[in-house]
Enzyme design. Structure first.
Site, mmCIF file in Angstrom:
data_model
loop_
_atom_site.group_PDB
_atom_site.id
_atom_site.type_symbol
_atom_site.label_atom_id
_atom_site.label_comp_id
_atom_site.label_asym_id
_atom_site.label_seq_id
_atom_site.Cartn_x
_atom_site.Cartn_y
_atom_site.Cartn_z
ATOM 1 N N GLY A 187 0.522 4.181 1.216
ATOM 2 C CA GLY A 187 0.628 4.830 2.518
ATOM 3 C C GLY A 187 1.601 4.087 3.412
ATOM 4 O O GLY A 187 2.547 4.669 3.957
ATOM 5 N N LEU A 212 11.698 10.612 -12.941
ATOM 6 C CA LEU A 212 11.935 10.149 -14.314
ATOM 7 C C LEU A 212 12.625 8.785 -14.337
ATOM 8 O O LEU A 212 13.458 8.528 -15.223
ATOM 9 C CB LEU A 212 12.790 11.187 -15.057
ATOM 10 C CG LEU A 212 12.264 12.638 -15.066
ATOM 11 C CD1 LEU A 212 13.297 13.583 -15.669
ATOM 12 C CD2 LEU A 212 10.943 12.738 -15.837
ATOM 13 N N GLY A 236 0.872 -1.179 0.000
ATOM 14 C CA GLY A 236 0.000 0.000 0.000
ATOM 15 C C GLY A 236 0.904 1.222 0.000
ATOM 16 O O GLY A 236 1.923 1.245 0.710
ATOM 17 N N GLY A 254 9.709 4.750 -6.086
ATOM 18 C CA GLY A 254 8.901 5.962 -5.973
ATOM 19 C C GLY A 254 8.530 6.260 -4.520
ATOM 20 O O GLY A 254 8.546 7.417 -4.087
ATOM 21 N N ASP A 255 8.220 5.218 -3.755
ATOM 22 C CA ASP A 255 7.835 5.426 -2.353
ATOM 23 C C ASP A 255 9.026 5.907 -1.518
ATOM 24 O O ASP A 255 8.888 6.789 -0.662
ATOM 25 C CB ASP A 255 7.237 4.141 -1.772
ATOM 26 C CG ASP A 255 5.882 3.812 -2.414
ATOM 27 O OD1 ASP A 255 5.136 4.750 -2.754
ATOM 28 O OD2 ASP A 255 5.577 2.616 -2.576
ATOM 29 N N ARG A 282 16.998 -3.506 -5.273
ATOM 30 C CA ARG A 282 16.521 -4.697 -4.557
ATOM 31 C C ARG A 282 15.098 -5.044 -4.970
ATOM 32 O O ARG A 282 14.300 -4.149 -5.272
ATOM 33 C CB ARG A 282 16.542 -4.419 -3.053
ATOM 34 C CG ARG A 282 17.951 -4.191 -2.550
ATOM 35 C CD ARG A 282 18.005 -4.270 -1.062
ATOM 36 N NE ARG A 282 17.434 -3.121 -0.420
ATOM 37 C CZ ARG A 282 18.130 -2.296 0.369
ATOM 38 N NH1 ARG A 282 19.398 -2.500 0.590
ATOM 39 N NH2 ARG A 282 17.532 -1.278 0.941
ATOM 40 N N GLU A 291 -4.568 6.577 -2.613
ATOM 41 C CA GLU A 291 -5.159 5.247 -2.481
ATOM 42 C C GLU A 291 -6.256 5.195 -1.415
ATOM 43 O O GLU A 291 -6.718 4.116 -1.074
ATOM 44 C CB GLU A 291 -4.080 4.191 -2.175
ATOM 45 C CG GLU A 291 -3.487 3.587 -3.439
ATOM 46 C CD GLU A 291 -2.493 2.465 -3.184
ATOM 47 O OE1 GLU A 291 -2.071 1.859 -4.179
ATOM 48 O OE2 GLU A 291 -2.142 2.192 -2.025
ATOM 49 N N ASN A 298 5.121 10.940 -11.203
ATOM 50 C CA ASN A 298 6.011 10.381 -12.217
ATOM 51 C C ASN A 298 5.576 10.929 -13.585
ATOM 52 O O ASN A 298 4.647 11.748 -13.680
ATOM 53 C CB ASN A 298 6.053 8.843 -12.142
ATOM 54 C CG ASN A 298 4.731 8.189 -12.518
ATOM 55 O OD1 ASN A 298 3.864 8.813 -13.123
ATOM 56 N ND2 ASN A 298 4.574 6.933 -12.163
HETATM 57 P P1 ADP Z 1 7.523 5.474 -10.000
HETATM 58 O O1 ADP Z 1 7.823 4.070 -9.624
HETATM 59 O O2 ADP Z 1 6.619 6.175 -9.045
HETATM 60 O O3 ADP Z 1 7.133 5.640 -11.460
HETATM 61 P P2 ADP Z 1 10.213 6.264 -10.714
HETATM 62 O O4 ADP Z 1 10.367 5.008 -11.494
HETATM 63 O O5 ADP Z 1 10.294 7.555 -11.455
HETATM 64 O O6 ADP Z 1 8.903 6.262 -9.820
HETATM 65 O O7 ADP Z 1 11.348 6.225 -9.594
HETATM 66 C C1 ADP Z 1 11.423 7.164 -8.552
HETATM 67 C C2 ADP Z 1 12.858 7.612 -8.365
HETATM 68 O O8 ADP Z 1 13.677 6.482 -8.018
HETATM 69 C C3 ADP Z 1 13.484 8.206 -9.616
HETATM 70 O O9 ADP Z 1 13.259 9.609 -9.645
HETATM 71 C C4 ADP Z 1 14.959 7.884 -9.415
HETATM 72 O O10 ADP Z 1 15.566 8.873 -8.626
HETATM 73 C C5 ADP Z 1 14.937 6.561 -8.657
HETATM 74 N N1 ADP Z 1 15.070 5.419 -9.589
HETATM 75 C C6 ADP Z 1 14.083 4.659 -10.107
HETATM 76 N N2 ADP Z 1 14.568 3.728 -10.949
HETATM 77 C C7 ADP Z 1 15.901 3.902 -10.972
HETATM 78 C C8 ADP Z 1 17.005 3.267 -11.656
HETATM 79 N N3 ADP Z 1 16.785 2.256 -12.511
HETATM 80 N N4 ADP Z 1 18.253 3.720 -11.438
HETATM 81 C C9 ADP Z 1 18.479 4.748 -10.588
HETATM 82 N N5 ADP Z 1 17.499 5.396 -9.922
HETATM 83 C C10 ADP Z 1 16.236 4.993 -10.096
#
Ligand code: ADP
Length: 311
Positions: free
Chosen positions: A42, A225, A40, A255-256, A289, A143, A190
């Site tokens: 949260g 990104l 979740g 993202g979390d 991980r 959520e 995102n």
């Molecule tokens: P979401 O899962 O919410 O779409 P993102 O994939 O954009 O979020 O990931 C959140 C943050 O985690 C990114 O802004 C980046 O800083 C980090 N991150 C995510 N994937 C990678 C990766 N493959 N390599 C390095 N940093 C990553």
């Protein structure tokens, strides 16, 4: 100095099965052993913030089933204050049924259960009307019902807390969502959510789009990104953070971790550039991980990555 953070949001049990191929409608596909764990948005962000050193209070609802007991125990094991987490009788806890193909493609069926019952009256009861509870920051996602998120944002602002919204998952267009954006200080999205909020296929640079999102209300907008890091627009010039090169295996949880670290740092009045860089480091460690909560990094791990890659 510990930051104090309140998370108002969802608590789910995640049940995940890896399969050789995703089943078509009407089809049965056998997969590997089920993997079960707390999730979740949260709960994930609360756990991330606790591992990053914050004093965290969770506000949410569980059902009176076995999952509810396990989800509460998982929060307590992380040192999270669970006094504003209620248990509803005769209600199932939130559940996510996740089917993952070996290459990572997945389908998720969500049963919100008790999370959907977190209405404004339940919020008031759980928090005795004081959502912020001496917190620096209140961290919200989407959520739980939108009117509840809006009420929490208003209460947090009135109490002088920094109000941070991770607008995920993005609901169908809803006027209430735009009302909510006017009540938050910091918005984290995102790329897909950014495009959804702008309501058209994005044009221009990501920093330009972050500036466009600022016009919807939040003083600060951060767009994540993935491996390319994040951009941010605030009071000063927009900034770009390229992210950290890591060996990524699973971006679930990234993202979390990002949201928790950003909320924590901004709540402690750290400069936006530092906060975004720290958040990218937290996201990057989580991406190395597998899994959601078990992938979330500790303060020491994030600091180690920041120290290894000084700029
Ligand atoms: P979401 O899962 O919410 O779409 P993102 O994939 O954009 O979020 O990931 C959140 C943050 O985690 C990114 O802004 C980046 O800083 C980090 N991150 C995510 N994937 C990678 C990766 N493959 N390599 C390095 N940093 C990553």
């Amino acid at each position: 100095m510990d930051g104090r953070l309140v998370v108002v949001g969802s608590l789910n049990m995640d049940l995940s099965v890896t399969v050789p191929r995703l089943p078509r409608p009407g089809e049965t596909v056998s997969g590997a052993d089920v993997v079960r764990g707390p999730g979740g948005k949260g709960g994930n962000q609360a756990v991330a913030a606790a591992r990053l050193g914050a004093r965290v209070r969770m506000v949410g609802l569980l059902g009176d089933d076995a999952h509810g007991g396990e989800l509460r125990a998982a929060l307590v094991a992380e040192g999270i204050d669970d006094r504003a987490v209620g248990t509803l009788p005769d209600t199932p806890s939130g559940l996510a049924l996740i089917v993952v193909r070996h290459d990572g493609e997945n389908t998720i069926t969500l049963s919100p259960g008790a999370n959907d019952r977190l209405d404004e009256s339940a919020l008031r009861t759980l928090t005795a009307g004081t959502v912020a509870h001496r917190a620096d920051t209140v961290l919200l996602q989407l959520e739980v019902p939108l009117p509840t998120v809006l009420a929490a944002a208003r209460a947090a602002r009135a109490a002088g807390a920094l109000t941070v919204l991770n607008a995920a998952p993005l609901p169908a267009p809803d006027p209430l969502l735009y009302e909510l954006l006017r009540e938050v200080d910091v918005l984290i999205v995102n790329e897909t959510e950014a495009a959804g909020l702008l309501g058209r296929p994005g044009g221009g640079s990501w920093t330009a789009r972050a500036e466009q999102l600022r016009r919807l209300g939040p003083g600060t907008v951060v767009v994540t990104l993935g491996a390319a890091g994040a951009v941010a627009a605030g009071a000063g010039s927009p900034l770009t953070e390229p992210g950290f090169p890591v060996h990524a295996v699973d971006a679930v949880g990234a993202g979390d971790a990002f949201c928790a670290q950003l909320a924590l740092a901004l709540g402690q009045k750290r400069p936006l550039a530092d906060a975004v860089r720290g958040a990218c480091a937290a996201g990057a460690v989580a991406a190395t991980r597998p899994g959601a909560q078990r992938a979330l990094p500790t303060r020491a791990e994030v600091d180690a990555l920041l120290a290894r890659d000084p700029r």
